[in-house]
Design an enzyme around this catalytic site. Structure first.
Site, PDB file in Angstrom:
ATOM      1  N   ASP A  75       0.869  -1.190   0.000  1.00  0.00           N
ATOM      2  CA  ASP A  75       0.000   0.000   0.000  1.00  0.00           C
ATOM      3  C   ASP A  75       0.898   1.230   0.000  1.00  0.00           C
ATOM      4  O   ASP A  75       1.943   1.233   0.655  1.00  0.00           O
ATOM      5  CB  ASP A  75      -0.884   0.005   1.268  1.00  0.00           C
ATOM      6  CG  ASP A  75      -2.148   0.837   1.122  1.00  0.00           C
ATOM      7  OD1 ASP A  75      -2.058   2.010   0.713  1.00  0.00           O
ATOM      8  OD2 ASP A  75      -3.229   0.308   1.442  1.00  0.00           O
ATOM      9  N   SER A 100       1.431  -0.051  -6.002  1.00  0.00           N
ATOM     10  CA  SER A 100       1.375  -1.470  -6.347  1.00  0.00           C
ATOM     11  C   SER A 100       2.097  -1.809  -7.658  1.00  0.00           C
ATOM     12  O   SER A 100       2.905  -2.749  -7.684  1.00  0.00           O
ATOM     13  CB  SER A 100      -0.087  -1.923  -6.367  1.00  0.00           C
ATOM     14  OG  SER A 100      -0.225  -3.180  -6.930  1.00  0.00           O
ATOM     15  N   HIS A 117      -9.904   0.945  -6.740  1.00  0.00           N
ATOM     16  CA  HIS A 117     -11.075   0.438  -7.452  1.00  0.00           C
ATOM     17  C   HIS A 117     -11.308   1.060  -8.821  1.00  0.00           C
ATOM     18  O   HIS A 117     -12.342   0.837  -9.425  1.00  0.00           O
ATOM     19  CB  HIS A 117     -12.332   0.617  -6.581  1.00  0.00           C
ATOM     20  CG  HIS A 117     -12.429  -0.410  -5.507  1.00  0.00           C
ATOM     21  ND1 HIS A 117     -13.447  -0.437  -4.582  1.00  0.00           N
ATOM     22  CD2 HIS A 117     -11.632  -1.465  -5.215  1.00  0.00           C
ATOM     23  CE1 HIS A 117     -13.264  -1.449  -3.759  1.00  0.00           C
ATOM     24  NE2 HIS A 117     -12.174  -2.086  -4.116  1.00  0.00           N
ATOM     25  N   HIS A 133     -11.480  -8.963  -3.810  1.00  0.00           N
ATOM     26  CA  HIS A 133     -12.551  -8.400  -2.982  1.00  0.00           C
ATOM     27  C   HIS A 133     -13.356  -7.362  -3.779  1.00  0.00           C
ATOM     28  O   HIS A 133     -12.874  -6.823  -4.757  1.00  0.00           O
ATOM     29  CB  HIS A 133     -11.969  -7.737  -1.727  1.00  0.00           C
ATOM     30  CG  HIS A 133     -13.007  -7.462  -0.685  1.00  0.00           C
ATOM     31  ND1 HIS A 133     -13.042  -6.308   0.070  1.00  0.00           N
ATOM     32  CD2 HIS A 133     -14.085  -8.205  -0.287  1.00  0.00           C
ATOM     33  CE1 HIS A 133     -14.071  -6.353   0.906  1.00  0.00           C
ATOM     34  NE2 HIS A 133     -14.729  -7.493   0.702  1.00  0.00           N
TER      35      HIS A 133
HETATM   36  N1  SAH Z   1      -7.787  -4.555   2.911  1.00  0.00           N
HETATM   37  C1  SAH Z   1      -8.245  -3.388   3.642  1.00  0.00           C
HETATM   38  C2  SAH Z   1      -8.908  -2.331   2.778  1.00  0.00           C
HETATM   39  C3  SAH Z   1      -8.057  -1.776   1.676  1.00  0.00           C
HETATM   40  S1  SAH Z   1      -8.676  -0.222   1.076  1.00  0.00           S
HETATM   41  C4  SAH Z   1      -9.182  -3.813   4.785  1.00  0.00           C
HETATM   42  O1  SAH Z   1      -9.342  -5.013   5.067  1.00  0.00           O
HETATM   43  O2  SAH Z   1      -9.763  -2.949   5.427  1.00  0.00           O
HETATM   44  C5  SAH Z   1      -7.696   0.034  -0.341  1.00  0.00           C
HETATM   45  C6  SAH Z   1      -6.253   0.456  -0.066  1.00  0.00           C
HETATM   46  O3  SAH Z   1      -5.580   0.390  -1.312  1.00  0.00           O
HETATM   47  C7  SAH Z   1      -6.058   1.885   0.452  1.00  0.00           C
HETATM   48  O4  SAH Z   1      -5.386   1.870   1.681  1.00  0.00           O
HETATM   49  C8  SAH Z   1      -5.208   2.568  -0.633  1.00  0.00           C
HETATM   50  O5  SAH Z   1      -4.187   3.425  -0.126  1.00  0.00           O
HETATM   51  C9  SAH Z   1      -4.596   1.397  -1.361  1.00  0.00           C
HETATM   52  N2  SAH Z   1      -4.287   1.651  -2.756  1.00  0.00           N
HETATM   53  C10 SAH Z   1      -5.121   2.086  -3.718  1.00  0.00           C
HETATM   54  N3  SAH Z   1      -4.480   2.159  -4.895  1.00  0.00           N
HETATM   55  C11 SAH Z   1      -3.197   1.745  -4.667  1.00  0.00           C
HETATM   56  C12 SAH Z   1      -2.029   1.585  -5.492  1.00  0.00           C
HETATM   57  N4  SAH Z   1      -2.063   1.838  -6.800  1.00  0.00           N
HETATM   58  N5  SAH Z   1      -0.900   1.151  -4.911  1.00  0.00           N
HETATM   59  C13 SAH Z   1      -0.843   0.878  -3.590  1.00  0.00           C
HETATM   60  N6  SAH Z   1      -1.916   0.991  -2.763  1.00  0.00           N
HETATM   61  C14 SAH Z   1      -3.069   1.425  -3.297  1.00  0.00           C
HETATM   62 MG    MG Z   2     -12.253  -4.201  -0.245  1.00  0.00          MG
END
Ligand code: SAH
Ligand code: MG
Length: 217
Positions: free
Chosen positions: A72, A125, A145, A170
């Site tokens: 993240d 990512s 998303h 998810h």
């Molecule tokens: N798994 C978590 C929820 C994740 S929310 C739970 O159980 O609650 C989505 C996360 O993805 C966010 O923290 C956001 O910072 C991260 N995110 C979104 N796009 C991203 C990217 N391109 N690279 C890294 N992290 C990313």
């Molecule tokens: Mg989710």
């Protein structure tokens, strides 16, 4: 054999953490992670946020004697930014005024007693994936998303799922009426099935578990 379940202590740590994973989906993720841990390879999550789902992956990794990895940039997804629906003001760094979920994530893991089973990869990512080159027992996609982010997560990480390993996605909403932040994860799920490399194992609401049964990605 009944699906592996977390102890009440681990469930309590999961429930206490901020995040976006309902318990029944978390249980399906946990069972998948314990099973995949049997391959003896690391388990990787995209989308750490405050560590809610990471608690489950970490405990599954501990049971299997493998490492959980979680990726993240900790700056939040589009819908988590100030002014948006999923924003939590407690996730803002007061000095910089931008989101930083890393401190909360670290507290979550520390309180759960699971720090030593997790390696946090802090960065975008696709950038982390571009320097990754070893097989994974499980890849859990729960990051951005938008189509751009969800597709990049799939392209960057799905190829590293070992034969017999699991790809978990998810927020898969086949009905646009049910979606809450778009249907990109659903499209990625369809893409994984269409690749011929993955076969569906289970469906728990918006959580899909697929197994790598072929090549093609
Ligand atoms: N798994 C978590 C929820 C994740 S929310 C739970 O159980 O609650 C989505 C996360 O993805 C966010 O923290 C956001 O910072 C991260 N995110 C979104 N796009 C991203 C990217 N391109 N690279 C890294 N992290 C990313
Ligand atoms: Mg989710």
């Amino acid at each position: 054999m009944p699906a592996a379940a977390p102890t009440p202590e681990i469930m309590a740590a999961f429930e206490a953490a901020k995040g976006f994973m309902p318990a029944h989906e978390g249980l399906a993720l946990y069972a998948a992670a314990v099973e995949a841990g049997g391959l003896g390879l690391p388990l990787l999550e995209v989308g750490t946020y405050c560590g809610r789902s990471t608690v489950l992956l970490a405990d599954a990794a501990r049971r299997a004697g493998v490492t959980a990895l979680t990726v993240d940039h900790h700056r939040g997804s589009e819908e988590q930014q100030p002014g948006w629906e999923y924003h939590d003001p407690e996730t803002v760094d007061p000095e910089l005024g931008v989101m930083d979920t890393l401190p909360t994530f670290r507290r979550t893991l520390h309180r759960a007693g699971l720090e030593e089973h997790v390696v946090a990869l802090v960065g975008r990512s696709p950038q982390v994936a571009s320097v990754w080159n070893s097989p994974l027992g499980l890849v859990f996609i729960d990051g951005g998303h938008t189509d751009e982010h969800a597709n990049a997560d799939y392209e960057g990480w799905a190829p590293h799922v070992a034969d017999g390993g699991l790809l978990v996605i998810h927020d898969v909403f086949p009905d646009p009426a049910d979606e809450f932040t778009g249907q990109a994860p659903y499209h990625v799920y369809l893409r994984a099935l269409a690749s011929g490399a993955f076969t569906e194992v289970s469906v728990t609401d918006s959580l899909r578990v697929l197994r790598r049964t072929g090549t093609g990605i």
